[in-house]
Enzyme design. Structure first.
Site, mmCIF file in Angstrom:
data_model
loop_
_atom_site.group_PDB
_atom_site.id
_atom_site.type_symbol
_atom_site.label_atom_id
_atom_site.label_comp_id
_atom_site.label_asym_id
_atom_site.label_seq_id
_atom_site.Cartn_x
_atom_site.Cartn_y
_atom_site.Cartn_z
ATOM 1 N N HIS A 111 -20.178 12.333 -22.378
ATOM 2 C CA HIS A 111 -20.822 11.662 -23.520
ATOM 3 C C HIS A 111 -21.437 10.346 -23.090
ATOM 4 O O HIS A 111 -21.686 9.468 -23.918
ATOM 5 C CB HIS A 111 -19.810 11.470 -24.648
ATOM 6 N N LYS B 201 -13.978 -12.675 2.342
ATOM 7 C CA LYS B 201 -12.749 -13.458 2.145
ATOM 8 C C LYS B 201 -12.913 -14.854 2.742
ATOM 9 O O LYS B 201 -12.530 -15.856 2.138
ATOM 10 C CB LYS B 201 -11.569 -12.766 2.825
ATOM 11 N N LYS C 283 0.573 -6.342 2.122
ATOM 12 C CA LYS C 283 0.841 -6.171 3.549
ATOM 13 C C LYS C 283 0.765 -7.519 4.256
ATOM 14 O O LYS C 283 1.644 -7.904 5.000
ATOM 15 C CB LYS C 283 -0.188 -5.191 4.115
ATOM 16 N N GLY D 187 -3.453 -0.016 4.108
ATOM 17 C CA GLY D 187 -3.229 -0.237 2.681
ATOM 18 C C GLY D 187 -3.628 0.948 1.818
ATOM 19 O O GLY D 187 -2.868 1.411 0.966
ATOM 20 N N ARG D 188 -4.812 1.470 2.047
ATOM 21 C CA ARG D 188 -5.305 2.554 1.174
ATOM 22 C C ARG D 188 -4.618 3.888 1.424
ATOM 23 O O ARG D 188 -4.855 4.860 0.709
ATOM 24 C CB ARG D 188 -6.828 2.672 1.317
ATOM 25 N N GLU E 193 -13.880 2.383 1.731
ATOM 26 C CA GLU E 193 -13.345 1.405 2.682
ATOM 27 C C GLU E 193 -13.085 2.080 4.034
ATOM 28 O O GLU E 193 -13.156 1.439 5.077
ATOM 29 C CB GLU E 193 -12.054 0.761 2.143
ATOM 30 N N GLU F 125 -5.781 -13.187 -4.214
ATOM 31 C CA GLU F 125 -5.520 -12.745 -5.593
ATOM 32 C C GLU F 125 -4.017 -12.531 -5.794
ATOM 33 O O GLU F 125 -3.431 -12.940 -6.800
ATOM 34 C CB GLU F 125 -6.256 -11.428 -5.883
HETATM 35 O O1 F6P Z 1 -9.636 -6.784 1.145
HETATM 36 C C1 F6P Z 1 -9.313 -5.484 1.440
HETATM 37 C C2 F6P Z 1 -7.850 -5.288 1.710
HETATM 38 O O2 F6P Z 1 -7.515 -5.812 2.947
HETATM 39 C C3 F6P Z 1 -7.483 -3.831 1.611
HETATM 40 O O3 F6P Z 1 -7.731 -3.135 2.771
HETATM 41 C C4 F6P Z 1 -6.064 -3.896 1.199
HETATM 42 O O4 F6P Z 1 -5.635 -2.687 0.644
HETATM 43 C C5 F6P Z 1 -6.097 -5.027 0.204
HETATM 44 O O5 F6P Z 1 -7.055 -5.927 0.722
HETATM 45 C C6 F6P Z 1 -4.790 -5.714 -0.049
HETATM 46 O O6 F6P Z 1 -4.247 -6.275 1.107
HETATM 47 P P1 F6P Z 1 -2.753 -6.804 1.160
HETATM 48 O O7 F6P Z 1 -1.841 -5.631 0.951
HETATM 49 O O8 F6P Z 1 -2.598 -7.406 2.519
HETATM 50 O O9 F6P Z 1 -2.575 -7.819 0.073
#
Ligand code: F6P
Length: 528
Positions: free
Chosen positions: A367, A495, A190, A250-251, A336, A196
């Site tokens: 198990h 972050k 987004k 996002g979620r 979250e 990452e």
């Molecule tokens: O760090 C959490 C977060 O902002 C989530 O809410 C989100 O789903 C994820 O990182 C990824 O964010 P993006 O889609 O902006 O890379």
């Protein structure tokens, strides 16, 4: 909680607390605790609730204006106050026609669908055999879950491979043996600045360039983002950048173009059936009075279990291989969304809010950690998730999954007394003194509450309905707790600090920090 209606909930807890759970489980009115919704039922008959509790929780829902808040959600009003936005994930499933923001999303969804058709019919200039889906959190967990749940294991391509971790070993593992000539790299972010994802996007482009050359590499890129400029700068062509609406968190976003790799790999039919099942759950949540509204009632139960009864965690046990990623997905969705301090603190007891959500595939957990569920001292509310057609047509093995799930739930409730254990041992011919000693270890208190979510089947519709159920349940629980389930300020601090520490490890002045962190930075610097 400081609500006037909460006093009644506490009184109900005190009343019920004196009886044991087997009292609630020996229900004369069993059907009242089987909550139906499209494509599934929630059997809460083994939970630590009864009519009195649910009546009291209805009063909490009234005081929190849950019905009004549901109306606001579906009217596209601002429900995410701290970010001044509506939450429109539900509209992606089709019930938002007439809401201008939703209509705009449908136009964009059509463009994504056209791209999916093009990609699957060789229209990109190369056959797409693999989609390398790069994203993290909400841009990863939903697509991963649904890919495993709905993929046709018996057809060849396209396949999806997911890369989320900043550790380059993840990228290396997922690209091992991959043919760049037939790979579409889809970056989903987004913000398009999540470190990452940015790192993996750069690795992916380098990989394509090394295999195909600079001129061809960009032809294999596509992006889903609310920041098209950044996607463009990475190399994606304008007609391969698909927007993400700010009003879809996002979620909650698997239904949007975040699910583009699924649309390509699963095909339009499966995709639309998945949305349809979710849309049916939307209608149920939107139009059903609270006393028969399954997501809302589950939320009321959750708030009772985790706040009044202070059960700290919920363990989600998927008795279906296809749903194996459900616990991971729910961890983000619920923790979250609602892992926050309740807003109504002043003067009142600090409410405990979202449970710690954890879990795994049920038969594997049996198990491993189920020992603690049966005899441990830390309580978890247990949630079994199963489907009537589980087992891919293998009757006996499918039956084994269901019988194991039901047996675990029964055992948690019934437990085993010392005397029953002793009798069992004596019947097997054990020496009486030994039987007495051993039976003490075999005692299980029972009275441990569980829910069984039983899907009619593992069809795309049912899986869509299940995920929408969890989304609405999470929203409703947030409202009952006095939380905004759509923001996530708690993840931001880490972050910012990671960015600073990255520079510090690289040699910059670390600034004023605690001694432990400074020492760790010094250790990391020894990497050279
Ligand atoms: O760090 C959490 C977060 O902002 C989530 O809410 C989100 O789903 C994820 O990182 C990824 O964010 P993006 O889609 O902006 O890379």
């Amino acid at each position: 909680m400081t609500l006037a209606s909460w006093k009644r909930v506490e009184a109900e807890y005190a009343r019920l607390g004196e009886k044991n759970l087997r009292y609630t489980a020996a229900r004369a009115n069993l059907e009242a605790f089987i909550w139906k919704a499209p494509h599934l039922e929630a059997d809460v008959a083994k939970q630590i609730i009864d009519e009195g509790v649910m009546d009291a929780m209805q009063a909490v829902a009234t005081e929190r204006n849950l019905s009004g808040r549901i109306k606001s959600l579906f009217a596209g009003e601002i429900v995410n106050a701290s970010e001044n936005r509506p939450a429109l994930h539900w509209a992606l499933r089709g019930n938002g026609k007439g809401i201008p923001a939703a209509d705009a999303m449908y136009r964009e969804a059509e463009k994504a669908a056209a791209f999916a058709r093009k990609a699957s019919s060789g229209g990109l200039g190369f056959p797409v055999k693999t989609i390398l889906h790069i994203g993290i959190g909400g841009s990863d967990l939903g697509p991963r879950l649904i890919w495993d749940a709905l993929r046709d294991y018996f057809s060849d391509d396209p396949q999806i491979r997911f890369v989320a971790n900043v550790d380059p070993e993840d990228f290396a593992e997922q690209t091992a043996g991959l043919d760049a000539k037939t790979t579409l790299v889809l970056v989903v972010s987004k913000s398009f600045k999540t470190p990452e994802t940015a790192s993996n996007a750069a690795l992916a482009r380098e990989w394509l360039v090394s295999k195909l050359g600079e001129a061809e590499a960009n032809n294999h890129l596509a992006a889903v983002s609310s920041a098209p400029d950044k996607a463009r700068a990475w190399g994606a062509a304008d007609d391969r950048i698909f927007p993400m609406d700010e009003a879809v968190g996002g979620r909650y976003s698997v239904w949007s173009s975040v699910g583009l790799s699924l649309q390509i790999a699963l095909g339009a039919d499966v995709w639309s059936r998945f949305l349809k099942g979710a849309a049916e759950m939307d209608v149920h949540f939107r139009d059903t009075p609270l006393d028969h509204n399954t997501p809302a009632r589950l939320a009321m139960m959750d708030v009772y279990v985790h706040t009044a009864a202070e059960v700290p965690s919920r363990v989600v046990l998927a008795y279906a291989h296809r749903l194996r990623r459900l616990p991971d997905f729910l961890q983000q969705l619920e923790m979250e969304s609602n892992g926050k301090n309740a807003a109504d603190r002043p003067g009142g007891r600090l409410s405990t809010t979202a449970p710690i959500v954890w879990g795994s595939v049920g038969t594997l957990g049996q198990h491993s950690f189920h020992q603690l569920l049966h005899q441990g001292t830390r309580e978890s509310s247990v949630e079994f998730v199963a489907a009537l057609d589980v087992g891919a047509g293998d009757k006996a093995r499918g039956r084994a999954l269901l019988s194991n799930a039901f047996a675990q739930a029964e055992g948690l409730l019934a437990g085993r007394s010392e005397s029953a254990a002793e009798k069992e041992l004596l019947a097997k011919g054990m020496d009486p003194a030994k039987a007495k000693a051993q039976s003490a270890h075999m005692h299980m208190s029972g009275d441990r509450g569980s829910t069984t979510l039983l899907l009619d089947d593992l069809s795309p519709e049912s899986v869509g309905a299940l995920i929408a159920l969890y989304e609405h349940r999470t929203f409703a629980a947030g409202i009952l707790w006095g939380i905004n389930p759509f923001d996530q300020w708690g993840v931001e601090l880490g972050k910012v600090l990671a960015e600073q520490l990255d520079k510090a490890i690289a040699g910059e002045d670390p600034g004023k920090r605690d001694p432990s962190t400074l020492r760790l930075v010094a250790r990391a610097r020894t990497r050279g």
